[in-house]
Design a protein around this motif. Structure first.
Motif, PDB file in Angstrom:
ATOM      1  N   ILE A   1       0.790  -1.269  -0.103  1.00  0.00           N
ATOM      2  CA  ILE A   1       0.002   0.012   0.046  1.00  0.00           C
ATOM      3  C   ILE A   1       0.937   1.169   0.072  1.00  0.00           C
ATOM      4  O   ILE A   1       0.520   2.215  -0.733  1.00  0.00           O
ATOM      5  CB  ILE A   1      -1.072   0.018   1.415  1.00  0.00           C
ATOM      6  CG1 ILE A   1      -1.907  -0.992   1.002  1.00  0.00           C
ATOM      7  CG2 ILE A   1      -1.693   1.433   1.394  1.00  0.00           C
ATOM      8  CD1 ILE A   1      -2.689  -1.290   2.263  1.00  0.00           C
ATOM      9  N   CYS A   2       1.985   0.992   0.652  1.00  0.00           N
ATOM     10  CA  CYS A   2       2.865   2.367   0.918  1.00  0.00           C
ATOM     11  C   CYS A   2       3.421   2.759  -0.519  1.00  0.00           C
ATOM     12  O   CYS A   2       3.869   3.815  -0.723  1.00  0.00           O
ATOM     13  CB  CYS A   2       3.620   2.287   2.096  1.00  0.00           C
ATOM     14  SG  CYS A   2       4.829   3.683   2.340  1.00  0.00           S
ATOM     15  N   GLU A   3       3.905   1.576  -0.853  1.00  0.00           N
ATOM     16  CA  GLU A   3       4.729   1.710  -2.278  1.00  0.00           C
ATOM     17  C   GLU A   3       3.863   2.210  -3.406  1.00  0.00           C
ATOM     18  O   GLU A   3       4.439   2.899  -4.381  1.00  0.00           O
ATOM     19  CB  GLU A   3       5.380   0.360  -2.813  1.00  0.00           C
ATOM     20  CG  GLU A   3       6.366  -0.160  -1.905  1.00  0.00           C
ATOM     21  CD  GLU A   3       6.643  -1.455  -2.369  1.00  0.00           C
ATOM     22  OE1 GLU A   3       5.831  -2.213  -3.107  1.00  0.00           O
ATOM     23  OE2 GLU A   3       7.871  -2.055  -2.084  1.00  0.00           O
ATOM     24  N   ASP A   4       2.546   1.908  -3.281  1.00  0.00           N
ATOM     25  CA  ASP A   4       1.756   2.622  -4.219  1.00  0.00           C
ATOM     26  C   ASP A   4       1.367   4.079  -4.413  1.00  0.00           C
ATOM     27  O   ASP A   4       0.849   4.777  -5.189  1.00  0.00           O
ATOM     28  CB  ASP A   4       0.428   1.867  -4.295  1.00  0.00           C
ATOM     29  CG  ASP A   4       0.333   0.478  -4.751  1.00  0.00           C
ATOM     30  OD1 ASP A   4       1.575   0.297  -5.574  1.00  0.00           O
ATOM     31  OD2 ASP A   4      -0.483  -0.244  -4.294  1.00  0.00           O
ATOM     32  N   TYR A   5       1.592   4.691  -2.849  1.00  0.00           N
ATOM     33  CA  TYR A   5       1.545   6.104  -2.649  1.00  0.00           C
ATOM     34  C   TYR A   5       2.767   6.667  -2.422  1.00  0.00           C
ATOM     35  O   TYR A   5       3.615   6.404  -1.786  1.00  0.00           O
ATOM     36  CB  TYR A   5       0.533   6.239  -1.302  1.00  0.00           C
ATOM     37  CG  TYR A   5       0.319   7.693  -1.180  1.00  0.00           C
ATOM     38  CD1 TYR A   5      -0.373   8.507  -2.016  1.00  0.00           C
ATOM     39  CD2 TYR A   5       0.699   8.131   0.116  1.00  0.00           C
ATOM     40  CE1 TYR A   5      -0.719   9.792  -1.851  1.00  0.00           C
ATOM     41  CE2 TYR A   5       0.334   9.612   0.564  1.00  0.00           C
ATOM     42  CZ  TYR A   5      -0.434  10.246  -0.292  1.00  0.00           C
ATOM     43  OH  TYR A   5      -0.782  11.450  -0.093  1.00  0.00           O
TER      44      TYR A   5
END
Length: 73
Positions: free
Chosen positions: A43-47
């Motif tokens: 999730i963090c890598e997508d933002y």
């Protein structure tokens, strides 16, 4: 003195073809059920801002910073 490199003909010799029956299906089940930390990292890598923060402070801190419990007044 032994050669540190593996012979080309025996390069895949240390990999066993069929470890045990059901090993492949068990691996597929493990792939489907991810650890919470792994999901949070994805999730963090997508933002993008979260990913930048993670480079300096780590993914756990970045996830808490951007997606942790939101405090509202």
């Amino acid at each position: 003195f032994s050669d540190p490199f593996i012979n080309r003909r025996r390069a895949n010799g240390f990999i066993q073809a069929g470890m045990r029956p059901g090993a492949i299906s068990q691996e597929r089940i493990r792939e489907r059920s991810k650890m919470p930390q792994e999901r949070q990292r994805e999730i963090c890598e997508d933002y993008y801002p979260c990913e930048l923060y993670a480079f300096h402070h780590g993914y756990a801190a970045a996830y808490r910073h951007y997606f942790g419990t939101r405090r509202t007044k």
